[in-house]
Scaffold this motif. Structure first.
Motif, PDB file in Angstrom:
ATOM      1  N   SER A  25      -1.942   6.238  10.321  1.00 51.04           N
ATOM      2  CA  SER A  25      -0.223   5.606  10.786  1.00 51.04           C
ATOM      3  C   SER A  25      -0.795   5.461  11.898  1.00 51.04           C
ATOM      4  O   SER A  25      -0.242   4.528  12.494  1.00 51.04           O
ATOM      5  N   SER A  26      -2.060   5.884  12.691  1.00 50.35           N
ATOM      6  CA  SER A  26      -2.170   5.697  14.075  1.00 50.35           C
ATOM      7  C   SER A  26      -2.842   4.008  14.182  1.00 50.35           C
ATOM      8  O   SER A  26      -2.295   3.487  15.338  1.00 50.35           O
ATOM      9  N   ALA A  29      -0.337   1.713  13.580  1.00 48.10           N
ATOM     10  CA  ALA A  29       0.489   1.859  15.093  1.00 48.10           C
ATOM     11  C   ALA A  29      -0.393   0.151  16.227  1.00 48.10           C
ATOM     12  O   ALA A  29       0.716  -0.127  16.628  1.00 48.10           O
ATOM     13  N   GLN A  39       5.135   1.382  19.645  1.00 47.67           N
ATOM     14  CA  GLN A  39       5.145   2.725  18.584  1.00 47.67           C
ATOM     15  C   GLN A  39       5.609   3.008  18.582  1.00 47.67           C
ATOM     16  O   GLN A  39       5.985   3.563  17.330  1.00 47.67           O
ATOM     17  N   THR A  42       7.636   1.173  15.277  1.00 50.05           N
ATOM     18  CA  THR A  42       6.684   1.503  13.965  1.00 50.05           C
ATOM     19  C   THR A  42       6.891   2.537  13.919  1.00 50.05           C
ATOM     20  O   THR A  42       6.847   2.619  12.570  1.00 50.05           O
ATOM     21  N   SER A  43       6.617   3.465  14.050  1.00 47.41           N
ATOM     22  CA  SER A  43       6.584   5.078  13.662  1.00 47.41           C
ATOM     23  C   SER A  43       8.291   5.189  12.940  1.00 47.41           C
ATOM     24  O   SER A  43       8.661   5.864  12.021  1.00 47.41           O
ATOM     25  N   LEU A  46       8.089   2.845   9.879  1.00 44.19           N
ATOM     26  CA  LEU A  46       7.131   4.095   8.388  1.00 44.19           C
ATOM     27  C   LEU A  46       7.898   4.571   8.278  1.00 44.19           C
ATOM     28  O   LEU A  46       7.810   5.113   6.562  1.00 44.19           O
ATOM     29  N   TYR A  47       8.601   5.428   9.179  1.00 43.37           N
ATOM     30  CA  TYR A  47       9.190   6.650   7.758  1.00 43.37           C
ATOM     31  C   TYR A  47      10.397   6.513   7.350  1.00 43.37           C
ATOM     32  O   TYR A  47      10.462   6.349   6.014  1.00 43.37           O
ATOM     33  N   LEU A  57       3.363   8.850   2.798  1.00 44.75           N
ATOM     34  CA  LEU A  57       2.259   8.913   3.686  1.00 44.75           C
ATOM     35  C   LEU A  57       1.839  10.527   2.946  1.00 44.75           C
ATOM     36  O   LEU A  57       2.588  11.687   3.991  1.00 44.75           O
ATOM     37  N   THR A  59      -1.167  13.671   4.171  1.00 48.02           N
ATOM     38  CA  THR A  59      -1.535  13.852   5.738  1.00 48.02           C
ATOM     39  C   THR A  59      -3.030  14.971   5.212  1.00 48.02           C
ATOM     40  O   THR A  59      -1.947  15.142   4.477  1.00 48.02           O
ATOM     41  N   GLU A  64      -2.578  11.730   9.227  1.00 44.83           N
ATOM     42  CA  GLU A  64      -1.263  11.020   8.657  1.00 44.83           C
ATOM     43  C   GLU A  64      -1.375   9.646   8.208  1.00 44.83           C
ATOM     44  O   GLU A  64      -2.431   8.481   9.036  1.00 44.83           O
TER      45      GLU A  64
END
Length: 173
Positions: A25-26, A29, A39, A42-43, A46-47, A57, A59, A64
Motif C-alpha cells: 500500500s505504501s 501511495a 497521501q 490515496t489511503s 484505497l480503503y 488488502l 497484511t 499491507e
C-alpha cells in the motif's frame, strides 16, 4: 494536486493493473504521490476500493499489500481510458519504476530433488530482503517436468506469487 475521488480510485486501479502483481500500500501511495495525489487521498480511496471488493488488502509481516480483484480489473479495463493519456503514461512509468525497485529486493530460488520412491520434489521460494514471502514444494513425475516447472517460475515469479495470492484471497460473495 489531484483531489477528484473517482479519478484517484481509477489511478489506484490503473497502477495495480499496470504492475501486474500485488503492491505494498505504501508503494501505491508513492506512485500516486509522484502523480500529484496526496497521501491521505490515496489511503482513503484505497480503503473504499477494498470495501467495494475491487481491491483486497492483505497484511504480511507488517506490510499491507493491495491486490487487484476481478471487479477492479473489469473497471480499469472498461474505464481506464477515461484517464488522460499523459496521466496514464506517467502512472505506467512510475509503477514500472517502483515494481523494478521491489523486484531488485526480491530473492528467487528454485531447485529439485529426486525422491527415493520416484519423481522429484520441486521447491520454489521468494524472499524480500531475506524475509520469506512464498515457499512451495510440489511433485513432478519426471526431471523434464521439474525443469519445465522451474523455468516457468523463474520466467515470472511474480505471476506465480500474484496468482496464488489472488486465488487465496478470493471471496465468494
Amino acid at each position: 494536486m489531484i483531489d477528484d475521488n473517482q479519478q484517484i480510485k481509477m489511478m489506484i486501479l490503473f497502477s495495480l493493473r499496470s504492475a501486474g502483481c500485488p503492491l505494498p500500500s505504501s508503494t501505491v501511495a508513492q506512485i500516486l504521490n509522484e502523480c500529484g495525489v496526496g497521501q491521505l487521498g490515496t489511503s482513503g480511496e484505497l480503503y473504499e476500493l477494498r470495501d467495494r471488493g475491487h481491491v483486497a488488502l492483505i497484511t504480511d509481516e507488517d506490510t499491507e499489500y493491495a491486490v487487484l480483484q476481478k471487479t477492479g480489473i473489469e473497471i480499469v479495463d472498461a474505464l481506464g481510458r477515461d484517464l488522460s493519456p499523459t496521466l496514464r503514461e506517467k502512472l505506467i512509468l512510475t509503477t514500472a519504476k517502483e515494481v523494478a525497485k521491489l523486484r531488485k529486493d526480491l530473492g528467487i530460488s528454485s531447485s529439485c530433488k529426486e525422491r527415493s520412491d520416484g519423481g522429484f520434489d520441486v521447491y520454489f521460494a521468494l524472499t524480500d530482503e531475506g524475509s520469506p514471502l512464498f515457499e512451495v514444494t510440489m511433485f513432478a513425475p519426471t526431471k523434464a517436468q521439474a525443469d519445465i516447472m522451474i523455468s516457468g517460475f523463474r520466467n515470472d515469479p511474480y505471476r506465480v506469487y500474484r496468482d496464488v495470492i489472488a486465488s487465496l484471497s478470493k471471496r465468494d460473495d
